[in-house]
Every structure is written in C-alpha cells, then in structure tokens.
Design a protein around this motif. Sequence first.
Motif, PDB file in Angstrom:
ATOM      1  N   MET A 292       2.182  -1.352   9.953  1.00 18.13           N
ATOM      2  CA  MET A 292       3.348  -0.479   9.928  1.00 18.13           C
ATOM      3  C   MET A 292       4.571  -1.245  10.424  1.00 18.13           C
TER       4      MET A 292
ATOM      5  N   ARG B 274       8.582  -1.189  11.398  1.00 15.40           N
ATOM      6  CA  ARG B 274       9.410  -0.118  11.952  1.00 15.40           C
ATOM      7  C   ARG B 274      10.885  -0.456  11.977  1.00 15.40           C
TER       8      ARG B 274
ATOM      9  N   MET C 193      -2.521   6.512  -0.132  1.00 19.58           N
ATOM     10  CA  MET C 193      -1.522   6.075   0.843  1.00 19.58           C
ATOM     11  C   MET C 193      -1.649   4.576   1.103  1.00 19.58           C
TER      12      MET C 193
ATOM     13  N   ILE D  91       4.128   7.756   8.188  1.00 25.75           N
ATOM     14  CA  ILE D  91       4.340   8.660   9.315  1.00 25.75           C
ATOM     15  C   ILE D  91       4.072  10.108   8.883  1.00 25.75           C
TER      16      ILE D  91
ATOM     17  N   SER E 119       1.727  -3.828  16.646  1.00 27.59           N
ATOM     18  CA  SER E 119       2.045  -2.468  17.031  1.00 27.59           C
ATOM     19  C   SER E 119       2.330  -2.379  18.517  1.00 27.59           C
TER      20      SER E 119
ATOM     21  N   LEU F 232       1.143  -0.292  20.207  1.00 26.75           N
ATOM     22  CA  LEU F 232      -0.095   0.207  20.816  1.00 26.75           C
ATOM     23  C   LEU F 232      -1.182  -0.865  20.853  1.00 26.75           C
TER      24      LEU F 232
HETATM   25  C1  LIG Z   1      -2.729   8.912   8.991  1.00 24.98           C
HETATM   26  C2  LIG Z   1      -1.686   8.162   9.789  1.00 24.98           C
HETATM   27  C3  LIG Z   1      -0.645   8.861  10.377  1.00 24.98           C
HETATM   28  C4  LIG Z   1       0.336   8.191  11.100  1.00 24.98           C
HETATM   29  N1  LIG Z   1       1.362   8.905  11.613  1.00 24.98           N
HETATM   30  C5  LIG Z   1       2.358   8.278  12.271  1.00 24.98           C
HETATM   31  C6  LIG Z   1       3.486   9.017  12.748  1.00 24.98           C
HETATM   32  O1  LIG Z   1       3.589  10.227  12.551  1.00 24.98           O
HETATM   33  N2  LIG Z   1       4.456   8.370  13.402  1.00 24.98           N
HETATM   34  C7  LIG Z   1       4.383   7.035  13.611  1.00 24.98           C
HETATM   35  O2  LIG Z   1       5.306   6.491  14.225  1.00 24.98           O
HETATM   36  N3  LIG Z   1       3.328   6.287  13.175  1.00 24.98           N
HETATM   37  C8  LIG Z   1       2.329   6.882  12.507  1.00 24.98           C
HETATM   38  N4  LIG Z   1       1.252   6.149  12.020  1.00 24.98           N
HETATM   39  C9  LIG Z   1       1.205   4.703  12.282  1.00 24.98           C
HETATM   40  C10 LIG Z   1       0.226   4.348  13.423  1.00 24.98           C
HETATM   41  O3  LIG Z   1       0.821   4.680  14.671  1.00 24.98           O
HETATM   42  C11 LIG Z   1      -0.091   2.844  13.343  1.00 24.98           C
HETATM   43  O4  LIG Z   1      -0.793   2.587  12.160  1.00 24.98           O
HETATM   44  C12 LIG Z   1      -0.943   2.382  14.516  1.00 24.98           C
HETATM   45  O5  LIG Z   1      -0.225   2.524  15.704  1.00 24.98           O
HETATM   46  C13 LIG Z   1      -1.373   0.913  14.357  1.00 24.98           C
HETATM   47  O6  LIG Z   1      -0.243   0.118  14.210  1.00 24.98           O
HETATM   48  P1  LIG Z   1      -0.147  -0.946  13.007  1.00 24.98           P
HETATM   49  O7  LIG Z   1      -0.492  -0.172  11.750  1.00 24.98           O
HETATM   50  O8  LIG Z   1       1.286  -1.405  13.032  1.00 24.98           O
HETATM   51  O9  LIG Z   1      -1.161  -1.997  13.298  1.00 24.98           O
HETATM   52  C14 LIG Z   1       0.261   6.794  11.275  1.00 24.98           C
HETATM   53  C15 LIG Z   1      -0.798   6.097  10.681  1.00 24.98           C
HETATM   54  C16 LIG Z   1      -1.744   6.765   9.934  1.00 24.98           C
HETATM   55  C17 LIG Z   1      -2.854   5.972   9.271  1.00 24.98           C
END
Ligand SMILES: Cc1cc2nc3c(=O)[nH]c(=O)nc-3n(C[C@H](O)[C@H](O)[C@H](O)COP(=O)(O)O)c2cc1C
Length: 187
Positions: free
Chosen positions: A1, A3, A114, A131, A169, A171
């Motif tokens: 993801m 940002r 997705m 998101i 991330s 996280l």
């Molecule tokens: C089904 C799904 C819903 C998510 N919803 C959100 C969201 O509402 N807001 C957001 O900031 N990130 C959202 N994410 C991103 C996750 O936070 C992110 O994939 C995760 O923290 C791991 O980070 P990375 O994908 O950058 O490794 C979502 C990911 C998935 C798969």
Amino acid sequence: MHRAFLPDPLPEEQIERIAGVIRRAPSGGFSQGGSIVVVTDEAKRHEIARAFGDEHYSPHGRNYIADAPVHMVISANESLYHARYNEADKLAATGGVEVTWPVPYWFVDAGALMMLVLMAAIDEGLASAFIGHPDQKRIFDDLLGLPEDVVPIGLALIGKPGEAPPVGSRLKERQRAKDDLVHRDRW
Ligand SMILES: Cc1cc2nc3c(=O)[nH]c(=O)nc-3n(C[C@H](O)[C@H](O)[C@H](O)COP(=O)(O)O)c2cc1C
C-alpha cells in the motif's frame, strides 16, 4: 500500500488496461459478480475523500485519497452467485438444491479482484492502495448511485507514486513471524 500520489491524470488507455483485469478475475462458478466503478473526476474524488474523513489520510498535509487521480470502487454482487448456482448444471451437481456456501464466494472473488487491480497498477509502474470505510455502502450509493445489490468491498487508489512515508508499512514492526502464518504438513 502506497500512501502518497501525484495528482497527475493517467492516460485513458492505462486506466482501461488496469480496470480490464476484471475480465481475467477468478469467480466461483464463473459467476462474475465483481464490478468496478472508475472515478477520475476531481470534484467526485474530493467528495469521496471528504466522506472517508481526513484524519487517517493526510499524513503530510495532503489528502492522498483526493490526490490519487484514479479511484476504483470494487464491489461484490451476491445475487449473481445465487442465480448462477441455481442453473441446471450446478443443481445437477448438488442434488437440486443450491450449494451450501463454505464461505461467501462473492467476497472472496471481490478480494481477488482487488488484488489483481492493485498488482496491475504496479505492473504499469504506478502505485496503489486499498482502503475501506464502515459506511462505504451508503457513501458510494450516495455519490455513485450503486444499485441495491451491489456491495462495495472498498476503494482502490491508483496513481504515480508521490513521496510516501518510510518504505514499508507503518505497522511493519507488528509483522508476525512467517512460521506463525505458514504451517507445514499440519497446523
Ligand atoms: C481488506 C483491506 C482493507 C484495508 N483497509 C484499509 C483502510 O481502511 N485504511 C487504510 O489506511 N489501510 C487499509 N488497508 C491497508 C492495510 O492497512 C495494509 O495493507 C497493511 O497495513 C499492510 O501494509 P502494506 O500493505 O503497506 O504492507 C486495507 C487492506 C486490506 C487488504
């Protein structure tokens, strides 16, 4: 993801190539219940960003939902699965009654779609993110006129990468060990 996005518009052919992966998406019984609403209109993107709320999405002053030049709202349609699985070939395999669903395949398939969309964007040299919002059905019904049985699973953001917070991330320090996630021969 990713940002952060540059607001530069993307070429129409590129948007079509990315959205076009929907025709290659897997679906239970080939029900093809997934759909995408592509939003590029700037005012509409800003309305979506406003509805999702600013608090999580403006890490560096700019709202990256509004910045992302292409939004793809990905939805599932459960009714198409019931219709498909009540066709003769399916009923013949399940003794004349609709299959017992092991899990809701419409959401499984929408999740696979997705991921295809996010990876198609990356294959184009772009950045992408996904998101969700607890009230997304109402938000997208209001802003995009979704039919009643079309249920959005969330919003894919696509664009040229802007300067994002540190790689990986926020996280990542909570990442679980691979051996906690992958099991061999038995759980
Ligand atoms: C089904 C799904 C819903 C998510 N919803 C959100 C969201 O509402 N807001 C957001 O900031 N990130 C959202 N994410 C991103 C996750 O936070 C992110 O994939 C995760 O923290 C791991 O980070 P990375 O994908 O950058 O490794 C979502 C990911 C998935 C798969």
